[in-house]
Design a protein around this motif. Sequence first.
Motif, PDB file in Angstrom:
ATOM      1  N   GLN A 115      -1.015  -6.300  -9.750  1.00 62.01           N
ATOM      2  CA  GLN A 115      -1.318  -7.387  -9.685  1.00 62.01           C
ATOM      3  C   GLN A 115      -2.294  -7.695  -8.460  1.00 62.01           C
ATOM      4  N   ILE A 116      -3.318  -6.934  -8.454  1.00 58.32           N
ATOM      5  CA  ILE A 116      -4.367  -7.112  -7.433  1.00 58.32           C
ATOM      6  C   ILE A 116      -5.743  -6.704  -8.038  1.00 58.32           C
ATOM      7  N   SER A 117      -6.622  -7.546  -7.265  1.00 58.16           N
ATOM      8  CA  SER A 117      -8.071  -7.193  -7.968  1.00 58.16           C
ATOM      9  C   SER A 117      -8.739  -5.924  -7.532  1.00 58.16           C
ATOM     10  N   PRO A 118      -9.441  -5.256  -8.371  1.00 59.47           N
ATOM     11  CA  PRO A 118      -9.968  -3.913  -7.984  1.00 59.47           C
ATOM     12  C   PRO A 118     -10.850  -3.890  -6.691  1.00 59.47           C
ATOM     13  N   LYS A 119     -11.447  -4.861  -6.657  1.00 57.99           N
ATOM     14  CA  LYS A 119     -12.222  -4.997  -5.299  1.00 57.99           C
ATOM     15  C   LYS A 119     -11.412  -4.929  -4.087  1.00 57.99           C
ATOM     16  N   TYR A 120     -10.346  -5.845  -4.147  1.00 59.45           N
ATOM     17  CA  TYR A 120      -9.702  -6.195  -2.868  1.00 59.45           C
ATOM     18  C   TYR A 120      -8.834  -4.724  -3.007  1.00 59.45           C
ATOM     19  N   LEU A 121      -8.079  -4.157  -3.713  1.00 62.07           N
ATOM     20  CA  LEU A 121      -7.558  -2.780  -3.914  1.00 62.07           C
ATOM     21  C   LEU A 121      -8.198  -1.778  -3.103  1.00 62.07           C
ATOM     22  N   SER A 122      -9.549  -1.593  -3.631  1.00 66.12           N
ATOM     23  CA  SER A 122     -10.561  -0.861  -3.042  1.00 66.12           C
ATOM     24  C   SER A 122     -10.651  -0.984  -1.437  1.00 66.12           C
ATOM     25  N   GLN A 123     -10.822  -2.024  -1.195  1.00 67.66           N
ATOM     26  CA  GLN A 123     -10.784  -2.653   0.185  1.00 67.66           C
ATOM     27  C   GLN A 123      -9.382  -2.103   1.094  1.00 67.66           C
ATOM     28  N   LEU A 138      -8.631   2.386 -10.628  1.00 69.48           N
ATOM     29  CA  LEU A 138      -8.481   1.238  -9.914  1.00 69.48           C
ATOM     30  C   LEU A 138      -8.047   0.052 -10.752  1.00 69.48           C
ATOM     31  N   THR A 139      -8.651  -0.072 -12.165  1.00 66.38           N
ATOM     32  CA  THR A 139      -8.215  -1.063 -12.944  1.00 66.38           C
ATOM     33  C   THR A 139      -7.006  -0.852 -13.343  1.00 66.38           C
ATOM     34  N   LEU A 140      -6.378   0.296 -13.686  1.00 63.54           N
ATOM     35  CA  LEU A 140      -5.096   0.545 -14.047  1.00 63.54           C
ATOM     36  C   LEU A 140      -3.878   0.121 -12.859  1.00 63.54           C
ATOM     37  N   MET A 150       0.660  -1.263  -0.015  1.00 65.39           N
ATOM     38  CA  MET A 150       0.111  -0.013  -0.050  1.00 65.39           C
ATOM     39  C   MET A 150       0.958   1.036   0.146  1.00 65.39           C
ATOM     40  N   ARG A 151       2.062   1.021   0.621  1.00 64.56           N
ATOM     41  CA  ARG A 151       3.007   2.474   0.715  1.00 64.56           C
ATOM     42  C   ARG A 151       3.514   2.584  -0.901  1.00 64.56           C
ATOM     43  N   GLU A 152       3.851   1.484  -1.547  1.00 72.14           N
ATOM     44  CA  GLU A 152       4.165   1.607  -2.960  1.00 72.14           C
ATOM     45  C   GLU A 152       3.039   2.223  -3.676  1.00 72.14           C
ATOM     46  N   ILE A 153       1.703   1.674  -3.618  1.00 72.00           N
ATOM     47  CA  ILE A 153       0.709   2.218  -4.395  1.00 72.00           C
ATOM     48  C   ILE A 153       0.369   3.537  -4.140  1.00 72.00           C
TER      49      ILE A 153
END
Length: 746
Positions: free
Chosen positions: A663-671, A655-657, A637-640
Amino acid sequence: MKINNNYIMRMLFSYLPILCMTIGVLIFIFFAIINQFNVRNALQANHLTAEYITNMVDSSLKNISLDTQKMIGTGGSLEPFLETPSDKTLDFEASNALSQLMVRYGLIDSVYLYRAQDGKVLDQSNLRPLDQFADQAFVRGVLDQAYTGVWSSPRLKENLVQHSASKVRVTSLGFKVPRDTGSLGYLIVNVKIASLHSFIGEMIDRTITDAQLYDAKGNSFFETGQTPATRSRLSADVVSDYTGWTYRISIKGGQLLDFLFRGSTMWVLFGISAIVLAIGSMFYVTRRHYKPIESILHRIERFSIPIKAAESKGKGNEFAFIDQAIERLITKNMTFQEQQQEHMVIRRQQFLQILLKGEYKEDPSAWEQEWQHFGLSSGHFIVALLELDHYVQFGLKYSPGDQSLFKFIVSSVAVETAEQNGLKVVVEWIAKNQLVILLISKESVGLEHRILHLSEQIRSWVEGHLDFTVTIGIGTPADDEASIARSYEDAEAAVSRKVSVGVNQIIDSIEVTGKSNGEWFEYLEIIRTIVRQLRMLESGWQNELKRLFHEMTVQRLGKDDVNRLMHYFIFHLEYELDAALPEAMKSWQQEGKSRLIAAAEQLDTLGQLEQDFVVTLVQLSEHIETFSQSRRHNALMREIRDYVSEHFMDPNLSLTLLSDRFQISPKYLSQLFKESIGQNFSEFLIGLRIDYAKRLLRETDMTVQYISEMMGYANPTSFIRVFKKMVGLSPGQYRESLLIDRTPNE
């Protein structure tokens, strides 16, 4: 003595304004009767305003309804989500479409879509089963309705914010998909009642106009539980053809104006009666009210000989006679109170000065009386000396009155902070820029740690709330009253070192007492390094701890010096943990802190002390590691977060980009965004862009339209709406406020 009793004449003539006011009221009533057409003009103006507001609100609600129908119609952006099985890409696109609808219309509070095939609800950030959705009761209710597409009456919508339930009043619009059967799902748009209230408020002047909104059943939108009141002649009601709601516009105080404008012969009779009554009652009331004054005069005449002598010269009347007597009494009372207050302040200052100088033994009995008078008791003591930084600039910047106020605030903060920590202190200004804080405790354990913690709280509060800073010197512990003077001298020596050490900090006497500057500085630097490495879970902290004890062994430090260093170690460790890892504070307070304090107080050999510290700190590091690991994907998350902060101006950033890149799903990334940052991705991205827009507004002359295009908004109105929602001001108002706040010195 004969007093000139002319007060009764003055009271009589003072009633003449009442007569003039009575005549003025009659004239006003006369003109109110003649000008009945004002009622019609006011009613016409209210009616036009109500029609205008009705058209504007209906237009906004219709636009929301039309855009919603396009989204759920054939070929609409939500059709794939409803017709096909759950797919993360479709879920994101549908959620993004709902978010875009909210961005276009600021009135919308929330939008969510129910999918019939799997019984799940999608909102702007999540897809969840209907049973887990906060507003599920409303969704189940509307599923059974035969006809949809009508704005509902005001209702309370259930929200789930940070695992706690809350309610907000909204009006809802729902559409079945398809419109006839609803076999695919249901779309619900919620408009916040508060937003409607603000939107209507922008079209009227609330200081003189009142706007109310009622649904078809008579329920009030803006006042919970209220039904339409009987409207006055100066109010206008307009019923919307689109929603069936009633818009009522009226003038504040309109009922009074309506009452006054209803002219009739009754007002004429009332006016004549008022004149007769005013003249008759004026003489009666004047005579009646003068009787108590006569009684007061007789009583004063018996006890105020000096005043009567002055009045006998004929220079005053009965009112001046009473005024002089009362003024003399008040003056004497105020003088006495001021003397008493000054006496207490001086007495307290003298008491503390004697205590700090150690001169109390010259008169033990008098000292014991003073000690009991201020509610103090024997025990263990330690002195902290607070000094205002840059006092010359402080004196030039503030007037004497403001300086006294700030000093009172600082001393009050010291007392209140001590009370919150359960400490007993004596606080007193002993010089223009120095405040003594004497901590009194029945226990000697941890005395220096408590004064360090209290002083840091006071220093940080002053830094955060006032326009100046303070430096606090900490003395050495004193076991009896005779040692207080030594503690004060050590505190004074410590605070005097701010010239070389720096201002706005806590200076412990261990940094200046008994050792050279370099030697104590080396110990303190080692302690700070150990605490930092331990907090950040670096592997070298144990080696640094071993080096600290080795240096203390080589230098053959005494027990008191080691004890002070260890208390500083504990204080600095707690300060760092509280600032960087507050969730670890509970285990630290319950276990680690008490063990370290006990080890320092029960010091026998440095070897045993080092062993106790190593065991306790290893356990603490394990707790820190556990809490750090509980923060999932910290490094990722620090890198993102760094990547988004660097590319937030990219219009393709989504989120898609990010999902494809990391390499992480948009839904999980949003969470993860919600858990790590406390915001969803869109809020975080909008915040970065708005912050950059604010910077451009501050530092450049770019137009709002150009900045809007840079931010990726095709329509400047949308950018202005989002900016105002985030900042509270429009871009133009924000830039103007910066120009107003800018002083010539800047």
